[in-house]
Write a protein that holds these residues in place. Structure first.
Motif, mmCIF file in Angstrom:
data_model
loop_
_atom_site.group_PDB
_atom_site.id
_atom_site.type_symbol
_atom_site.label_atom_id
_atom_site.label_comp_id
_atom_site.label_asym_id
_atom_site.label_seq_id
_atom_site.Cartn_x
_atom_site.Cartn_y
_atom_site.Cartn_z
ATOM 1 N N ASN A 1 7.141 0.857 -37.179
ATOM 2 C CA ASN A 1 6.212 1.069 -38.287
ATOM 3 C C ASN A 1 5.157 2.110 -37.936
ATOM 4 O OD1 ASN A 1 6.984 -0.645 -40.474
ATOM 5 N ND2 ASN A 1 6.439 -2.409 -39.211
ATOM 6 N N GLY A 2 5.241 2.632 -36.724
ATOM 7 C CA GLY A 2 4.256 3.600 -36.261
ATOM 8 C C GLY A 2 3.464 3.056 -35.093
ATOM 9 N N GLY A 3 2.921 3.955 -34.289
ATOM 10 C CA GLY A 3 2.085 3.540 -33.172
ATOM 11 C C GLY A 3 2.831 3.246 -31.892
ATOM 12 N N MET B 1 9.705 -3.923 -25.073
ATOM 13 C CA MET B 1 10.640 -2.837 -24.789
ATOM 14 C C MET B 1 10.158 -1.520 -25.397
ATOM 15 S SD MET B 1 12.802 -4.281 -22.840
ATOM 16 C CE MET B 1 11.475 -5.397 -22.299
ATOM 17 N N ARG B 2 9.466 -1.606 -26.517
ATOM 18 C CA ARG B 2 8.880 -0.393 -27.095
ATOM 19 C C ARG B 2 7.808 0.162 -26.159
ATOM 20 N NH1 ARG B 2 8.755 -3.751 -31.830
ATOM 21 N NH2 ARG B 2 6.476 -3.692 -31.929
ATOM 22 N N LYS B 3 7.034 -0.747 -25.576
ATOM 23 C CA LYS B 3 6.010 -0.319 -24.623
ATOM 24 C C LYS B 3 6.657 0.289 -23.381
ATOM 25 C CE LYS B 3 2.417 -2.880 -24.146
ATOM 26 N NZ LYS B 3 1.502 -4.013 -23.813
ATOM 27 N N LEU B 4 7.746 -0.319 -22.912
ATOM 28 C CA LEU B 4 8.446 0.196 -21.734
ATOM 29 C C LEU B 4 8.917 1.625 -21.967
ATOM 30 C CD1 LEU B 4 9.763 -0.151 -18.947
ATOM 31 C CD2 LEU B 4 11.726 -1.208 -20.097
ATOM 32 N N ALA B 5 9.444 1.894 -23.146
ATOM 33 C CA ALA B 5 9.914 3.251 -23.454
ATOM 34 C C ALA B 5 8.778 4.255 -23.342
ATOM 35 C CB ALA B 5 10.521 3.286 -24.850
ATOM 36 N N GLY B 6 7.594 3.866 -23.799
ATOM 37 C CA GLY B 6 6.452 4.762 -23.703
ATOM 38 C C GLY B 6 6.049 5.017 -22.266
ATOM 39 N N TRP B 7 6.106 3.985 -21.436
ATOM 40 C CA TRP B 7 5.732 4.141 -20.029
ATOM 41 C C TRP B 7 6.741 4.990 -19.260
ATOM 42 C CZ3 TRP B 7 3.819 -1.423 -18.340
ATOM 43 C CH2 TRP B 7 2.629 -1.708 -19.019
ATOM 44 N N HIS C 1 11.215 10.211 -32.336
ATOM 45 C CA HIS C 1 12.175 10.092 -33.432
ATOM 46 C C HIS C 1 12.170 8.626 -33.892
ATOM 47 C CE1 HIS C 1 13.357 13.797 -31.452
ATOM 48 N NE2 HIS C 1 14.009 14.135 -32.548
ATOM 49 N N ALA C 2 11.225 8.319 -34.765
ATOM 50 C CA ALA C 2 11.056 6.945 -35.234
ATOM 51 C C ALA C 2 11.842 6.727 -36.519
ATOM 52 C CB ALA C 2 9.586 6.641 -35.466
ATOM 53 N N ALA C 3 12.482 5.581 -36.605
ATOM 54 C CA ALA C 3 13.186 5.180 -37.821
ATOM 55 C C ALA C 3 12.379 4.078 -38.493
ATOM 56 C CB ALA C 3 14.586 4.682 -37.487
ATOM 57 N N ALA C 4 12.151 4.215 -39.780
ATOM 58 C CA ALA C 4 11.395 3.200 -40.505
ATOM 59 C C ALA C 4 12.204 1.914 -40.595
ATOM 60 C CB ALA C 4 11.057 3.702 -41.902
ATOM 61 N N PRO C 5 11.542 0.759 -40.519
ATOM 62 C CA PRO C 5 12.260 -0.508 -40.694
ATOM 63 C C PRO C 5 12.900 -0.577 -42.069
ATOM 64 C CG PRO C 5 10.040 -0.864 -39.834
ATOM 65 C CD PRO C 5 10.115 0.562 -40.262
ATOM 66 N N GLY C 6 13.942 -1.372 -42.182
ATOM 67 C CA GLY C 6 14.601 -1.541 -43.464
ATOM 68 C C GLY C 6 13.715 -2.276 -44.449
#
Length: 392
Positions: free
Chosen positions: A126-128, A109-115, A133-138
């Motif tokens: 975690n980056g990449g 789903m992260r890849k889908l958002a980029g596409w 607007h990225a939120a760091a993992p807990g």
């Protein structure tokens, strides 16, 4: 953090996951709507989520798709690439201004958002992942709801901390009332099923609990579940002293919610039924194996007691077939109890149910039975459970 202005814009929320994950997205969707009352909010979710999100008043459109069908097979990567490409092409036509990815655990789903390539993309990473607007993992294991809260925070929005909600129709309530009838004795539900058979308890142990409650409390037993779980129901029925009300495969999702609402106590494993019980305020005894309860938030409601073997989580390492974390589920009967539930004795479960019934008798619920068509609210705000019963 300054809020990203999206009011009046088109926002896509990707909420990939099955029923419990989908329910966890509702507080975030409610908070998103409060922050952007004039935005056009669309949600991409699995077909199975339609009964939950279809009636949701916080979204403008629900887009559903069929989950990947070849997980764990050689063609899985090819299928995934093709499905994601088709979804991305379709969604790009809507020209969304922002994409929010809930449930960071799914890389597809992260890849889908980029596409899809919207100007604003938010999610936990975690980056990449190409999020604007990225939120760091807990720092530790978090539930889907906590992860969704982080996604909102990346846009400068606070999750409202309010209740889970589910929506049913008046006819669902009418059906459930007629189904449970007006017999005497407390109404105790047994929901034996789970997407993973290793998370299930042995049917004969559920039957032992049911028989004990029938004998000691005069309980009427209701067995709930999907059509795929009728075999589990049949095994439990064979071990009960008296015939139960069998609802496996007999209810729509709305009817299922209303049946759970009418129970005095629910006994279940780590499944969507536990989340439904939380939403409608029904006390529940939840049996959990070696999984980490924090992933789903099970047992985090004040209305739930969590019974779990006193062993460290193995993260699915007990699966000798390597299916855990790869497939969406596994229903091999030979795996029942392998996830740690074999260590849970029926007498312990029966005792916890009796405690709940006694508390209910001493202090009747102040929450009136809601009419069909109204949201079912969680009893109490989410918090870590202090009512956990370790085994061993």
């Amino acid at each position: 953090m300054k809020r990203v202005e999206l009011d009046g814009r088109k926002v896509l929320v990707i909420a990939y996951g099955h029923l419990a994950d989908t329910m966890a997205s509702i507080p975030a969707l409610r908070s998103l709507r409060a922050a952007y009352p004039s935005a056009s909010i669309h949600v991409l979710a699995l077909e199975s989520a339609a009964p939950i999100l279809g009636p949701c008043p916080y979204i403008d459109e629900l887009i559903t798709w069929r989950d990947f069908q070849h997980k764990g097979q050689r063609v899985a990567r090819i299928e995934k690439a093709g499905v994601l490409a088709a979804l991305a092409w379709k969604l790009k036509q809507s020209r969304y201004d922002a994409t929010l990815v809930f449930h960071r655990s799914n890389g597809a789903m992260r890849k889908l958002a980029g596409w899809i390539g919207t100007p604003i993309r938010a999610g936990v990473s975690n980056g990449g992942d190409g999020y604007t607007h990225a939120a760091a993992p807990g720092p530790d294991v978090e539930s889907s709801r906590e992860e969704n809260r982080r996604v909102l925070a990346a846009l400068g929005i606070d999750e409202d901390g309010g209740a889970l909600e589910l929506w049913t129709k008046p006819e669902d309530a009418e059906w459930a009332t007629a189904f449970v009838g007006s017999g005497t004795g407390p109404l105790v539900g047994i929901h034996p099923g789970s997407d993973w058979s290793c998370q299930q308890w042995l049917p004969k142990r559920f039957a032992e609990v049911g028989s004990t409650l029938q004998a000691t409390a005069g309980a009427r037993i209701v067995i709930t579940g999907s059509a795929a779980e009728t075999d589990l129901e049949a095994e439990i029925v064979q071990g009960l002293a008296r015939d139960p009300l069998g609802a496996c495969g007999q209810t729509t999702f709305g009817q299922f919610v209303e049946v759970i609402r009418r129970l005095d106590v629910l006994v279940c494993v780590n499944s969507a039924a536990a989340a439904v019980a939380t939403a409608v305020g029904t006390p529940a005894v939840v049996l959990l194996g070696l999984e980490d309860a924090r992933y789903t938030g099970v047992g985090s409601s004040r209305t739930q007691t969590l019974i779990q073997p006193k062993v460290a989580s193995q993260g699915g390492g007990w699966c000798e077939f390597g299916r855990w974390g790869v497939l969406s589920g596994c229903n091999s009967p030979m795996c029942r109890g392998l996830g740690g539930l074999a260590a849970v004795a029926p007498a312990i479960v029966s005792a916890e149910v009796m405690k709940m019934l006694e508390r209910s008798a001493q202090a009747p619920s102040q929450t009136a039975l809601a009419d069909g068509g109204t949201p079912a609210h969680e009893a109490g705000t989410p918090k870590r459970a202090s009512n956990q019963v370790p085994i061993g």
